[in-house]
Design an enzyme around this catalytic site. Structure first.
Site, PDB file in Angstrom:
ATOM      1  CG  HIS A  53      -1.985  -1.097   1.113  1.00 30.94           C
ATOM      2  ND1 HIS A  53      -2.925  -1.325   2.079  1.00 30.94           N
ATOM      3  CD2 HIS A  53      -2.228  -2.024   0.137  1.00 30.94           C
ATOM      4  CE1 HIS A  53      -3.702  -2.329   1.719  1.00 30.94           C
ATOM      5  NE2 HIS A  53      -3.293  -2.784   0.540  1.00 30.94           N
ATOM      6  CD  GLU A  55      -1.502   3.572   3.483  1.00 27.42           C
ATOM      7  OE1 GLU A  55      -1.310   3.486   2.257  1.00 27.42           O
ATOM      8  OE2 GLU A  55      -2.613   3.423   4.002  1.00 27.42           O
ATOM      9  CB  CYS A  87      -1.257   0.975   6.249  1.00 26.29           C
ATOM     10  SG  CYS A  87      -1.066   0.228   4.635  1.00 26.29           S
ATOM     11  CB  SER A 171     -19.832   0.720 -37.474  1.00 21.48           C
ATOM     12  OG  SER A 171     -19.070  -0.432 -37.206  1.00 21.48           O
ATOM     13  CB  THR A 199     -21.971  -5.514 -30.745  1.00 22.46           C
ATOM     14  OG1 THR A 199     -22.936  -4.488 -30.587  1.00 22.46           O
ATOM     15  CG2 THR A 199     -20.612  -4.908 -31.014  1.00 22.46           C
ATOM     16  CG  ASP A 203     -19.714  -4.639 -35.214  1.00 21.61           C
ATOM     17  OD1 ASP A 203     -20.396  -4.803 -36.242  1.00 21.61           O
ATOM     18  OD2 ASP A 203     -19.812  -3.660 -34.470  1.00 21.61           O
ATOM     19  N   GLY A 303     -24.173  -2.878 -28.691  1.00 23.14           N
ATOM     20  CA  GLY A 303     -24.776  -1.810 -29.466  1.00 23.14           C
ATOM     21  C   GLY A 303     -26.003  -1.178 -28.813  1.00 23.14           C
ATOM     22  CB  SER A 309     -30.667  -3.878 -21.926  1.00 23.71           C
ATOM     23  OG  SER A 309     -31.265  -4.370 -23.083  1.00 23.71           O
TER      24      SER A 309
HETATM   25  C1  AOF Z   1      -4.813  -0.662  -1.592  1.00 19.58           C
HETATM   26  N1  AOF Z   1      -3.781   0.210  -1.691  1.00 19.58           N
HETATM   27  O1  AOF Z   1      -2.542   1.890  -0.947  1.00 19.58           O
HETATM   28  C2  AOF Z   1      -4.402   1.231   0.325  1.00 19.58           C
HETATM   29  C3  AOF Z   1      -5.512   0.338   0.427  1.00 19.58           C
HETATM   30  O2  AOF Z   1      -6.346  -6.464  -0.815  1.00 19.58           O
HETATM   31  P1  AOF Z   1      -5.417  -5.673   0.069  1.00 19.58           P
HETATM   32  O3  AOF Z   1      -4.867  -6.408   1.210  1.00 19.58           O
HETATM   33  O4  AOF Z   1      -4.357  -4.969  -0.747  1.00 19.58           O
HETATM   34  O5  AOF Z   1      -6.315  -4.544   0.772  1.00 19.58           O
HETATM   35  C4  AOF Z   1      -7.121  -3.728   0.023  1.00 19.58           C
HETATM   36  C5  AOF Z   1      -7.843  -2.747   0.927  1.00 19.58           C
HETATM   37  O6  AOF Z   1      -6.911  -1.959   1.655  1.00 19.58           O
HETATM   38  C6  AOF Z   1      -8.659  -1.732   0.137  1.00 19.58           C
HETATM   39  O7  AOF Z   1      -9.953  -2.192  -0.127  1.00 19.58           O
HETATM   40  C7  AOF Z   1      -8.694  -0.536   1.066  1.00 19.58           C
HETATM   41  O8  AOF Z   1      -9.738  -0.743   2.001  1.00 19.58           O
HETATM   42  C8  AOF Z   1      -7.394  -0.636   1.852  1.00 19.58           C
HETATM   43  N2  AOF Z   1      -6.389   0.408   1.465  1.00 19.58           N
HETATM   44  N3  AOF Z   1      -5.671  -0.581  -0.574  1.00 19.58           N
HETATM   45  O9  AOF Z   1      -4.984  -1.508  -2.462  1.00 19.58           O
HETATM   46  C9  AOF Z   1      -3.529   1.135  -0.796  1.00 19.58           C
HETATM   47  N4  AOF Z   1      -4.174   2.156   1.252  1.00 19.58           N
HETATM   48 ZN    ZN Z   2      -3.049  -0.448   3.876  1.00 20.92          ZN
END
Ligand code: AOF
Ligand code: ZN
Length: 369
Positions: A53, A55, A87, A171, A199, A203, A303, A309
């Site tokens: 994460h 932080e 964190c 298209s 589609t 396509d 499409g 819908s």
């Molecule tokens: C993140 N990145 O920088 C912060 C998050 O699946 P995990 O363990 O990575 O946790 C995800 C959760 O962590 C996310 O739903 C959110 O609540 C919290 N913060 N998540 O992916 C980050 N700070």
């Molecule tokens: Zn975190």
């Protein structure tokens, strides 16, 4: 205008979080800055799904220099174990004196808990700076965390007179190159892209983003989801090519009654049996299913029947409408929204927060519901 210091740092954190746009979903984009005595010590952002994460990265980079500093983070720090350790624990250990948080985490597992744990430990917490910017940046994550349903973007490219193809059915191309680049960028940040049966059969689309910034897109993404109630798709269709995962939404009834037919698709894709509603696939059930599979961002690309819908069912969160300055005419030419439509003008489906800006030679309308 001179920015107040907390807003300045938070703006940098917001900017850092943005770097995760193509690689963090269904998790949020998060950025963090560590500052002390008016100077930046370290910064970090959530780079990819499942990775460390924001932080934690900033604190690790700062090491002992974090002591007595201020941490600016765009999302409330997590207080529980997920794929990574909480964190909050890293913050407490770092000796940071105060924490500025832009938005409270909408994830019920963490919401409010991080702030509580920090406050209890005697850390000064201030929240709310640039909160709406962070919520807009992460609007898909906020919806998904609260509802379990993907954030749905409906995208369409049409002529001034509302056509998405000429009378022959051709298209390519109605919109300009700049608009098509915009769409490929939009595709690149999705967990899944969806098209309807017509589609698909007419396509034979690839549904791949021809845009992959520094190869950031997660393996197998964006998934390609096709609505194919009666399983008419050919195993040779282009949506089966390449590395992206393909899901076929079929009727539950077909799945039960045609085991032999479904078998030939089993290895190349995921079959998604969905209940029917009035002779059509129940789109809300499909969204629930996709949400359960980790799809937080879904792009619906048409499409006209499919667009109607989704609109009729009230399942669109945001739309991008590309309007090319040309007329195609023809009463038989396909239009951007078909289906039954409304009976009276007073029943029209009206968007909110509508904006319009030039996009190359075209015009881009964006709105929400
Ligand atoms: C993140 N990145 O920088 C912060 C998050 O699946 P995990 O363990 O990575 O946790 C995800 C959760 O962590 C996310 O739903 C959110 O609540 C919290 N913060 N998540 O992916 C980050 N700070
Ligand atoms: Zn975190």
């Amino acid at each position: 205008m001179s920015l107040l210091p907390p807003e300045k740092w938070m703006r940098r954190a917001l900017e850092l979080g943005e770097k995760g746009r193509f690689s963090t979903s269904p998790n949020p984009m998060v950025g963090a800055v560590l500052a002390r005595a008016g100077k930046q010590i370290a910064e970090g952002y959530h780079e990819k799904y499942g990775g460390p994460h924001a932080e934690t990265i900033a604190l690790k980079k700062a090491g002992p220099r974090a002591r007595g500093g201020s941490l600016y983070v765009t999302l409330e720090p997590c207080a529980t174990w997920g794929k990574t350790p909480p964190c909050v624990a890293a913050i407490l250990e770092s000796g940071v004196r105060e924490v500025f948080i832009a938005a409270v985490d909408p994830n019920p597992k963490n919401s409010g808990k991080g702030i509580l744990a920090l406050t209890k430990a005697g850390i000064k917490v201030r929240k709310g700076i640039l909160s709406s910017e962070v919520q807009l940046q992460n609007e898909a994550f906020f919806k998904y965390a609260r509802t379990g349903l993907p954030f749905v973007t409906l995208k369409m490219a049409q002529s001034l007179d509302g056509k998405i193809a000429a009378r022959s059915g051709l298209s390519r191309w109605i919109s300009s190159g700049v608009s098509r680049d915009f769409v490929h960028r939009l595709r690149a940040e999705q967990d899944a892209i969806l098209v309807g049966t017509q589609t698909l059969l007419k396509d034979d689309p690839f549904l791949s983003p021809r845009f992959n910034p520094s190869g950031l897109i997660q393996k197998g993404k964006p998934w390609r989801i096709v609505l194919d109630r009666r399983l008419k798709i050919s195993p040779a269709a282009r949506v089966f090519r390449g590395e992206q995962i393909t899901g076929i939404a079929i009727s539950e009834k077909i799945f039960k009654n045609l085991p032999a037919k479904t078998k030939k698709f089993k290895n190349s894709c995921i079959l998604l049996p969905i209940p029917e509603r009035q002779g059509k696939l129940d789109l809300r059930s499909l969204l629930k299913r996709l949400g359960g599979l980790g799809v937080a961002k879904l792009l619906v690309e048409g499409g006209g029947e499919t667009a109607w819908s989704f609109l009729e069912a009230g399942l669109v969160d945001r739309f991008f409408w590309i309007v090319a300055p040309k007329f195609l005419g023809g009463s038989q030419a396909k239009t951007s929204v078909e289906g039954r439509g409304v009976a009276r003008p007073s029943q029209a489906i009206r968007p909110k927060r509508l904006t319009c800006e030039p996009l190359g030679e075209d015009w881009l309308f964006e709105g929400r519901f």
